[in-house]
Design a protein around this motif. Structure first.
Motif, PDB file in Angstrom:
ATOM      1  N   TYR A  22       0.834  -1.197   0.000  1.00 41.16           N
ATOM      2  CA  TYR A  22       0.000   0.000   0.000  1.00 41.16           C
ATOM      3  C   TYR A  22       0.874   1.255   0.000  1.00 41.16           C
ATOM      4  CZ  TYR A  22      -3.705   3.273   1.196  1.00 41.16           C
ATOM      5  OH  TYR A  22      -4.582   4.326   1.181  1.00 41.16           O
ATOM      6  N   LEU A  23       1.891   1.280   0.867  1.00 44.45           N
ATOM      7  CA  LEU A  23       2.786   2.442   0.931  1.00 44.45           C
ATOM      8  C   LEU A  23       3.463   2.690  -0.418  1.00 44.45           C
ATOM      9  CD1 LEU A  23       4.532   1.845   4.372  1.00 44.45           C
ATOM     10  CD2 LEU A  23       2.946   3.694   3.810  1.00 44.45           C
ATOM     11  N   LEU A  24       3.977   1.645  -1.013  1.00 43.07           N
ATOM     12  CA  LEU A  24       4.680   1.784  -2.293  1.00 43.07           C
ATOM     13  C   LEU A  24       3.725   2.198  -3.415  1.00 43.07           C
ATOM     14  CD1 LEU A  24       7.091  -1.195  -1.852  1.00 43.07           C
ATOM     15  CD2 LEU A  24       7.793   1.178  -2.215  1.00 43.07           C
ATOM     16  N   ALA A  25       2.525   1.647  -3.415  1.00 44.39           N
ATOM     17  CA  ALA A  25       1.554   2.041  -4.436  1.00 44.39           C
ATOM     18  C   ALA A  25       1.193   3.516  -4.294  1.00 44.39           C
ATOM     19  CB  ALA A  25       0.300   1.175  -4.335  1.00 44.39           C
ATOM     20  N   LEU A  26       0.998   3.962  -3.072  1.00 43.89           N
ATOM     21  CA  LEU A  26       0.680   5.364  -2.827  1.00 43.89           C
ATOM     22  C   LEU A  26       1.862   6.252  -3.199  1.00 43.89           C
ATOM     23  CD1 LEU A  26      -1.548   7.216  -1.740  1.00 43.89           C
ATOM     24  CD2 LEU A  26      -0.487   7.026   0.507  1.00 43.89           C
ATOM     25  N   ALA A  32      -5.050   7.439  -6.745  1.00 44.35           N
ATOM     26  CA  ALA A  32      -5.905   6.628  -7.614  1.00 44.35           C
ATOM     27  C   ALA A  32      -5.465   5.173  -7.634  1.00 44.35           C
ATOM     28  CB  ALA A  32      -5.894   7.200  -9.035  1.00 44.35           C
ATOM     29  N   ALA A  33      -4.174   4.923  -7.435  1.00 46.03           N
ATOM     30  CA  ALA A  33      -3.647   3.562  -7.495  1.00 46.03           C
ATOM     31  C   ALA A  33      -4.114   2.706  -6.326  1.00 46.03           C
ATOM     32  CB  ALA A  33      -2.120   3.588  -7.537  1.00 46.03           C
ATOM     33  N   GLY A  99      -4.043   8.629   5.357  1.00 45.47           N
ATOM     34  CA  GLY A  99      -3.327   9.611   6.182  1.00 45.47           C
ATOM     35  C   GLY A  99      -2.118   9.024   6.884  1.00 45.47           C
ATOM     36  N   ILE A 100      -2.273   7.842   7.450  1.00 46.21           N
ATOM     37  CA  ILE A 100      -1.142   7.180   8.107  1.00 46.21           C
ATOM     38  C   ILE A 100      -0.083   6.844   7.065  1.00 46.21           C
ATOM     39  CG2 ILE A 100      -0.397   5.125   9.362  1.00 46.21           C
ATOM     40  CD1 ILE A 100      -3.195   5.094  10.692  1.00 46.21           C
ATOM     41  N   ALA A 101      -0.525   6.337   5.907  1.00 48.05           N
ATOM     42  CA  ALA A 101       0.428   5.994   4.848  1.00 48.05           C
ATOM     43  C   ALA A 101       1.204   7.225   4.397  1.00 48.05           C
ATOM     44  CB  ALA A 101      -0.306   5.359   3.667  1.00 48.05           C
ATOM     45  N   ARG A 102       0.515   8.336   4.180  1.00 52.50           N
ATOM     46  CA  ARG A 102       1.209   9.564   3.764  1.00 52.50           C
ATOM     47  C   ARG A 102       2.162  10.061   4.855  1.00 52.50           C
ATOM     48  NH1 ARG A 102      -3.888  10.438   1.160  1.00 52.50           N
ATOM     49  NH2 ARG A 102      -3.578  10.446  -1.085  1.00 52.50           N
ATOM     50  N   ASP A 122      12.787   3.291  -2.947  1.00 51.39           N
ATOM     51  CA  ASP A 122      13.864   2.335  -2.653  1.00 51.39           C
ATOM     52  C   ASP A 122      14.026   2.148  -1.147  1.00 51.39           C
ATOM     53  OD1 ASP A 122      14.387   2.012  -5.361  1.00 51.39           O
ATOM     54  OD2 ASP A 122      16.025   3.474  -5.378  1.00 51.39           O
ATOM     55  N   THR A 123      13.939   3.241  -0.407  1.00 45.02           N
ATOM     56  CA  THR A 123      14.046   3.165   1.053  1.00 45.02           C
ATOM     57  C   THR A 123      12.893   2.344   1.623  1.00 45.02           C
ATOM     58  OG1 THR A 123      15.133   5.320   1.110  1.00 45.02           O
ATOM     59  CG2 THR A 123      14.227   4.516   3.185  1.00 45.02           C
ATOM     60  N   LEU A 124      11.679   2.570   1.125  1.00 44.73           N
ATOM     61  CA  LEU A 124      10.529   1.797   1.596  1.00 44.73           C
ATOM     62  C   LEU A 124      10.692   0.313   1.268  1.00 44.73           C
ATOM     63  CD1 LEU A 124       7.629   4.230   0.621  1.00 44.73           C
ATOM     64  CD2 LEU A 124       8.330   3.608   2.949  1.00 44.73           C
TER      65      LEU A 124
END
Length: 141
Positions: A22-26, A32-33, A99-102, A122-124
């Motif tokens: 989810y983090l990487l997609a965002l 939208a992803a 919000g948490i992801a951002r 890359d860090t994520l």
């Protein structure tokens, strides 16, 4: 009052993958992803990842060599942020997910720059790999 992370079982490898996916997609594709993927369990997973990522960077621990006013200010900022994210996840998991992801992405981009991984994605991905190793170790056997 310090932010207390209650004793807990480490995330399952599937939860780690789901949270970082989810983090990487965002991070890479914008809102939208990941539309329509917000739910209570994902809020829980992202909150746990936020604790695991933010707390070690902001907390003053017994190993801090020379604590100073800035150390304690950073500790308090970490406590406030994690408390706010925890309240948000509890009160409204669906709106808390992005919000948490951002917040995790912004924190990673601004406070955890890694010379080996100049891109936040890359860090994520590197953090995901580290978390997966820990999750597999905790849940193997």
């Amino acid at each position: 009052m310090p932010y207390l992370i209650p004793p807990r079982t480490p995330l399952l490898p599937e939860q780690v993958e789901r949270g970082f996916d989810y983090l990487l997609a965002l991070q890479m594709g914008g809102g939208a992803a990941v539309a329509g993927r917000a739910e209570a369990e994902l809020a829980f997973v992202l909150l746990r990842l936020a604790e695991d990522i933010l707390w070690p960077v902001t907390a003053v621990d017994g190993q801090t060599t020379d604590p100073c006013a800035d150390s304690f200010a950073l500790d308090e900022v970490g406590c406030v942020l994690l408390s706010a994210l925890r309240d948000w996840a509890r009160e409204s998991p669906t709106t808390a997910v992005p919000g948490i992801a951002r917040s995790i992405i912004r924190f990673t981009a601004n406070l955890i720059p890694d010379p080996d991984y100049p891109d936040t994605a890359d860090t994520l991905e590197a953090m995901r790999d580290e978390h997966l190793v820990l999750a597999h170790a905790a849940h193997s056997g």
